[in-house]
Design an enzyme around this catalytic site. Structure first.
Site, short mmCIF file in Angstrom:
data_model
loop_
_atom_site.label_atom_id
_atom_site.label_comp_id
_atom_site.label_asym_id
_atom_site.label_seq_id
_atom_site.Cartn_x
_atom_site.Cartn_y
_atom_site.Cartn_z
CB ALA A 291 -1.96 -3.43 -1.65
CG ASP A 292 3.38 -5.98 1.16
OD1 ASP A 292 3.84 -7.63 0.94
OD2 ASP A 292 4.36 -5.62 1.09
CG LEU A 293 -2.28 -8.57 6.36
CD1 LEU A 293 -2.22 -7.42 6.59
CD2 LEU A 293 -3.53 -9.17 6.27
#
Length: 242
Positions: free
Chosen positions: A166-168
């Site tokens: 979700a937050d690369l």
């Protein structure tokens, strides 16, 4: 898989290797400080505490809300049932990724504390030995072509297995002490059917994080051609794996 037990209003999830050792104190940074076992901390939106217990070096992280909602509710979440909490979903996902042979930190334990309709959460993962984030490296020096290729191949492998992050960003991609690439922080992540749409969206988020940190840091060893190298290696690796 992992173990699960209830203690009062707390539900604790644990790796079978550590189940007999884990107490509620493990989720309290003050406890580790009093034991003089804190060996480091990483500041961010919230502090992640590194502690050492016997042969284990681990990271303790509390769940905090972000954005405007976080300013009002800080660490409180509406309780939707244990298996739908962010804590349970992240811990179970990481356990699954370990089973798939992917480079993620081993999940050690997690705690869901319920109070009426509200819950709070904590998670403990094994520390990556000698970890340096991509951000840390770029502040010191440029990434080599081999390092760019390793990052690309790792992301491609995760994507081929349907792993959505979700937050690369470049804080969540680490090199260990022997230059293996690890990905961390799977809050709100999930396993999906592989699809170019979400895979490219993941990569676009990663590219934005390079540009964001480039604007934020006085010294940042990154150029547009580095992204082209990373992206082309990603596409090549994904085509081979798929």
């Amino acid at each position: 898989m992992f173990k699960q037990h209830v203690q009062g209003n707390h539900t604790v999830l644990s790796h079978p290797k550590y189940t007999s050792q884990i107490t509620l104190d493990w989720f309290d940074a003050n406890y580790w400080q009093q034991q003089n076992k804190i060996v480091g901390a990483k500041k961010g939106r919230a502090t992640a505490w590194f502690f050492k217990q016997d042969e284990l070096t681990a990271v303790l992280r509390h769940y905090w809300r972000g954005g405007l909602v976080g300013k009002l509710l800080s660490d409180q979440y509406l309780y939707p049932g244990l298996e739908l909490t962010r804590v349970y979903k992240e811990f179970s996902l990481m356990s699954k990724l370990i089973e798939l042979g992917l480079n993620v930190p081993t999940p050690i334990a997690a705690k869901v504390t319920r109070s009426g309709l509200i819950y709070r959460g904590d998670i403990i993962t094994e520390a990556v030995i000698g970890a340096k984030s991509v951000l840390d490296i770029l502040i010191e020096r440029p990434l080599s072509e081999e390092e760019l290729e390793r990052i690309a191949k790792t992301i491609a492998l995760f994507h081929s297995k349907g792993v959505y992050h979700a937050d690369l960003n470049i804080n969540n991609i680490l090199f260990n002490d022997i230059s293996d690439v690890y990905i961390i922080d799977f809050d709100r992540g999930e396993i999906r059917a592989p699809n170019p749409q979400w895979q490219q969206s993941n990569l676009a988020r990663l590219e934005r994080s390079f540009l964001k940190e480039q604007g934020r840091n006085d010294v940042f060893n990154w150029k547009a051609s580095d992204w082209q190298t990373l992206h082309s290696n990603y596409l090549k690796a994904l085509a081979i794996i798929s």
